[in-house]
Design an enzyme around this catalytic site. Structure first.
Site, PDB file in Angstrom:
ATOM      1  N   PRO A 125      50.378  31.937   5.547  1.00  0.00           N
ATOM      2  CG  PRO A 125      48.755  32.964   6.606  1.00  0.00           C
ATOM      3  CD  PRO A 125      49.831  33.133   5.519  1.00  0.00           C
ATOM      4  CB  CYS A 126      50.035  26.914   4.500  1.00  0.00           C
ATOM      5  SG  CYS A 126      51.681  26.618   4.720  1.00  0.00           S
ATOM      6  CG  HIS A 127      50.655  28.074  10.428  1.00  0.00           C
ATOM      7  ND1 HIS A 127      51.102  29.162   9.644  1.00  0.00           N
ATOM      8  CD2 HIS A 127      50.272  28.981  11.359  1.00  0.00           C
ATOM      9  CE1 HIS A 127      51.115  30.501  10.154  1.00  0.00           C
ATOM     10  NE2 HIS A 127      50.634  30.333  11.207  1.00  0.00           N
TER      11      HIS A 127
END
Length: 160
Positions: A125-127
Site C-alpha cells: 500500500p504505497c498509497h
C-alpha cells in the site's frame, strides 16, 4: 518463464495484473478505459486470485491480500516495500516513518523513490504514505487515485 496479463476494471481505472503461473509480478494502473486482457478459463489461478481479491477490496470486503507476489528491486527497495505492508488498512504513514522502520531516518528521499517504484500497487500500500505535514504527495497512479484509495479505506473501515 511465461508472463500472463489480466485487466481489472476498478472504479478508478483499469489495473493491469502481470504474473507467472506461480506469482504476481505487478499490479499497476494503465492509461485508457478499456479492458484488453480478459479473464478466461486459461488465466492462471494466481492471476484469478489477485483479480478476485482486488474486486473484494474495491467492494469494501477485503483489507489484506493473500495471493503470492514477488518484489523485484534492490534490498533497500524491498525493505521499504515490506515496511509499507505494516501500515494498517485505513491508516497512513509518512516517508520519514518508513525511513525509520528501514533503519535510516535520513533516507526520506530514497524511501520516496522506492515508494514510487512499487509495482504491487494496493496490495503493497504505497498509497498510504503521505507527507509528514499530512498532505498528499506523489503517487504513480495520480494523486486523485491516492486520495480516492485513502478515503475508500477510511469509509470501509467504519463498516467493519
Amino acid at each position: 518463464m511465461e508472463h500472463h496479463k489480466l485487466d481489472y476494471a476498478s472504479p478508478i481505472g483499469v489495473i493491469e495484473i502481470i504474473g507467472t503461473e506461480a506469482e504476481i509480478q505487478s499490479i499497476l494502473f494503465v492509461e485508457g478505459d478499456s479492458v484488453v486482457n480478459h479473464l478466461t478459463k486459461n488465466t492462471p489461478k494466481v492471476l484469478q486470485e489477485c483479480y478476485e481479491q482486488l474486486d473484494e477490496y474495491f467492494k469494501g470486503e477485503r483489507q489484506d491480500f493473500t495471493f503470492p507476489y514477488v518484489l523485484n528491486g534492490t534490498d533497500f527497495q524491498k525493505g521499504v516495500w515490506k515496511a509499507l505492508t505494516t501500515i494498517p488498512y485505513a491508516e497512513t504513514g509518512s516517508y520519514k516513518e518508513i525511513a525509520v522502520k528501514v533503519g535510516n531516518e535520513k533516507a526520506i528521499r530514497a524511501v520516496g523513490s522506492a515508494n514510487g517504484r512499487n509495482k504491487i500497487s494496493i496490495a503493497v500500500p504505497c498509497h498510504r504514505i503521505i507527507g509528514s505535514n499530512g498532505t498528499l504527495t506523489g503517487y504513480a497512479g495520480g494523486l486523485w487515485r491516492k486520495e480516492w484509495l485513502i478515503n475508500h479505506e477510511k469509509q470501509n473501515s467504519l463498516k467493519q
